[in-house]
Design a protein around this motif. Structure first.
Motif, short mmCIF file in Angstrom:
data_model
loop_
_atom_site.label_atom_id
_atom_site.label_comp_id
_atom_site.label_asym_id
_atom_site.label_seq_id
_atom_site.Cartn_x
_atom_site.Cartn_y
_atom_site.Cartn_z
N GLY A 195 1.00 -1.24 0.02
CA GLY A 195 -0.10 0.15 -0.09
C GLY A 195 0.85 1.18 -0.10
N PRO A 196 1.78 1.32 1.00
CA PRO A 196 2.56 2.57 0.89
C PRO A 196 3.42 2.95 -0.29
CG PRO A 196 2.73 1.61 3.19
CD PRO A 196 1.88 0.55 2.15
N ALA A 249 1.16 4.04 -2.77
CA ALA A 249 0.76 5.48 -2.61
C ALA A 249 1.82 6.38 -2.98
CB ALA A 249 0.69 5.66 -1.28
N GLU A 301 -8.88 -4.19 -0.09
CA GLU A 301 -8.70 -3.39 1.28
C GLU A 301 -7.84 -2.12 1.07
OE1 GLU A 301 -5.60 -5.03 4.43
OE2 GLU A 301 -6.70 -6.66 3.43
N GLU A 315 -9.39 1.79 0.01
CA GLU A 315 -9.82 2.81 1.05
C GLU A 315 -8.91 2.99 1.92
OE1 GLU A 315 -13.54 1.66 3.20
OE2 GLU A 315 -14.80 1.79 1.24
N ALA A 316 -7.58 2.52 1.73
CA ALA A 316 -6.22 2.48 2.32
C ALA A 316 -5.83 4.03 2.48
CB ALA A 316 -5.45 1.69 1.99
N PRO A 317 -5.01 4.42 3.68
CA PRO A 317 -4.53 5.72 3.74
C PRO A 317 -3.58 6.10 2.42
CG PRO A 317 -4.05 4.51 5.80
CD PRO A 317 -4.59 3.52 4.84
N GLY A 318 -3.69 7.25 2.05
CA GLY A 318 -2.89 7.76 0.89
C GLY A 318 -3.33 7.50 -0.56
N ASP A 319 -4.72 6.69 -0.35
CA ASP A 319 -5.30 6.25 -1.68
C ASP A 319 -4.35 5.70 -2.73
OD1 ASP A 319 -7.78 7.22 -0.85
OD2 ASP A 319 -7.46 9.49 -1.52
N SER A 363 -5.68 5.28 -6.35
CA SER A 363 -6.31 6.41 -6.71
C SER A 363 -5.91 6.81 -8.47
CB SER A 363 -6.30 7.47 -5.87
OG SER A 363 -4.85 8.03 -5.80
#
Length: 534
Positions: free
Chosen positions: A261-262, A265, A284, A287-291, A294
């Protein structure tokens, strides 16, 4: 008769990075772990640095004694340097034979035996682990190979020659094999038994590459994040497409959302491709931090069918105006034979069993009935494909290869049907069919859509051929039996579900579930120690 235009073209792996560097200059390639073969290079490389590393490693292999047409088995811990070593071997005309890091010792030993004393490139983790007893009579692999070359030089009980010994060897000119000579060996998934060794040539690989380049044209130059098996032929075709368009690359080895995820992002990829089961895990990240998802314009999914729920969540996570997901249906032996595009608008109403249509000019698909004749539209039968991307043979198993061919049509091993307009619908693998269910896969799709907490569901035949659902819940929470009962009310009758941890499911290197292995485990009572009763 084969057309000369197509029969003499070739896709050669050894010069991919060189051509990309010459055309685009220093385009970044980001890693999530250093290369085992060159840990000092760090996590940030570029096209020119990778081209130079391919030159260096190919020179070392030549100095070690590797020569054109000789087989070089690459079996090491999972990392992007598997691909770099593959390109290095290919550059001097050797034939890379890629063995999954996930193979256990006996299977790896059997495949090395079929390769008839290849060179072996490995590391201490494999050499002194699974391979230490993979040879004849439980001995090490030395008796199965010509020479063992290691990417690291740590001491161990099994002898090996570190590639570092040949550092500084003079560069050797590239060697280009004939387009119809063997140039790459990969293996099948092994979902139904011991994997088969698939022999590719530059020409059949070119015939797979061309349509994939066309599919990649709309996203040319976008940053691409990949978590894929580095021993699968699909990875090399995708890499060829991305290098052709000068895309920055992000190579992900660890798929854990907490790690991936990071990274996603930070790099904001416009292209993301991974295995369908990894995409389920990455739901998951929507909707994780940092999108992290996106900026994705295009998702790529192959190796297996993808659940409609997953498609909807992935497309919904993108902030781009019109993102899409492209699904390819095929196998190692054929390359992609059908393709399907999903959009936000279409994903919600698309049948998850529809895997697309044939690739115009490159593949044809038909459904054969029990007599081998073409079935009528809408009638279920065996899926067969005709493609110029078909492998040359199975190494050491020509009879098996020939049995899957019928007048030039390759039997895919799947059951399905076609619509009047040529749309292909996948039902099940032939070997997985359960008489009381029209399609196990369709029921699995329905339950994944109705029960958002499911990480995976696999329906296999039990002792009496009854459907047995094996379910995995996110976070290993207990399955809510009330919700299960409500979700299955209108579905075919099934046995009481068994809840397992996802990590306990037997999987291939591309995270395909080994359904036959689950059936064996159920029959023998060899169930995971840490399972849930529901």
């Amino acid at each position: 008769m084969r057309h000369t235009l197509f029969s003499e073209r070739g896709f050669y792996l050894g010069m991919m990075f060189h051509r990309a560097a010459a055309r685009f200059g220093s385009v970044p390639v980001s890693l999530d772990r250093p290369l085992d073969v060159c840990p000092g290079a760090g996590l940030g490389l570029g096209y020119p640095e990778l081209a130079a590393l391919v030159d260096d490693l190919s020179a070392r292999l030549w100095a070690a004694g590797v020569r054109p047409t000789e087989r070089v088995a690459i079996h090491k811990s999972d990392n992007f340097d598997i691909a770099v070593l593959t390109c290095a071997a290919s550059r001097i005309g050797a034939v890379p034979a890629l063995l999954s890091p996930g193979l256990d010792g006996p299977v790896a030993g059997e495949l090395l035996g079929r390769l008839d004393r290849p060179w072996l490139i490995t590391d201490r983790a494999k050499l002194d682990g699974p391979l230490c007893s993979a040879g004849p009579a439980g001995g090490d692999v030395s008796a199965l190979v010509r020479e063992v070359l290691t990417v690291d030089d740590g001491p161990g009980p099994t002898p090996g020659v570190p590639l570092e010994k040949f550092a500084g060897a003079p560069a050797h000119a590239p060697v280009r094999l004939h387009p119809r000579e063997p140039s790459l060996i990969t293996h099948s998934s092994g979902t139904t038994g011991t994997p088969k060794l698939a022999v590719h040539c530059a020409n059949t690989m070119w015939n797979r590459l061309v349509p994939q380049k066309a599919m990649g044209w709309p996203t040319r130059g976008e940053t691409a994040a990949l978590h894929m098996s580095f021993v699968h032929s699909r990875f090399y075709h995708l890499l060829g497409v991305l290098l052709n368009f000068g895309s920055p690359l992000v190579m992900i080895v660890d798929p854990d959302p907490a790690a991936a995820g990071p990274l996603l992002a930070a790099h904001r990829p416009g292209i993301v491709e991974t295995h369908p089961n990894t995409f389920v895990l990455w739901e998951e990240l929507a909707e994780a931090p940092g999108d992290p998802l996106s900026w994705v314009r295009s998702y790529g999914s192959t190796f297996d069918a993808i659940h409609p729920r997953t498609v909807q969540r992935l497309l919904g996570a993108s902030h781009r105006r019109a993102p899409w997901l492209i699904q390819l249906y095929g196998q190692s032996e054929t390359g992609p034979v059908a393709f399907q595009w999903y959009t936000r608008r279409g994903a919600a109403r698309t049948d998850g069993r529809r895997v697309g249509t044939a690739i115009p000019g490159f593949t044809r698909i038909r459904i054969a009935d029990s007599t081998g004749r073409r079935a009528k539209a809408g009638t279920a039968g065996r899926i067969e494909a005709r493609t110029r991307g078909r492998i040359l043979t199975y190494l050491g198993a020509r009879d098996t290869y020939d049995r899957q061919l019928r007048d030039g049509w390759w039997q895919m091993g799947d059951m399905g049907y076609q619509s009047r307009w040529g749309g292909l619908y996948l039902m099940d693998r032939e070997i997985d069919r359960i008489d009381s269910m029209e399609s196990n896969l369709e029921v699995e799709d329905v339950l994944m859509s109705r029960l958002e907490e499911l990480r995976e569901i696999v329906i296999v035949p039990g002792a009496e051929r009854e459907p047995v659902p094996v379910v995995c819940v996110r976070g290993d929470e207990p399955l809510d039996t009330r919700r299960w009962d409500e979700a299955t009310t209108d579905l075919p009758r099934m046995a009481t579900p068994l809840q397992w941890r996802f990590d306990d499911l037997p999987r291939t290197s591309t995270w395909k579930i080994k359904r036959v292995e689950i059936v064996r485990m159920l029959a023998e009572g060899a169930l995971p120690a840490a399972r849930f009763g529901v």
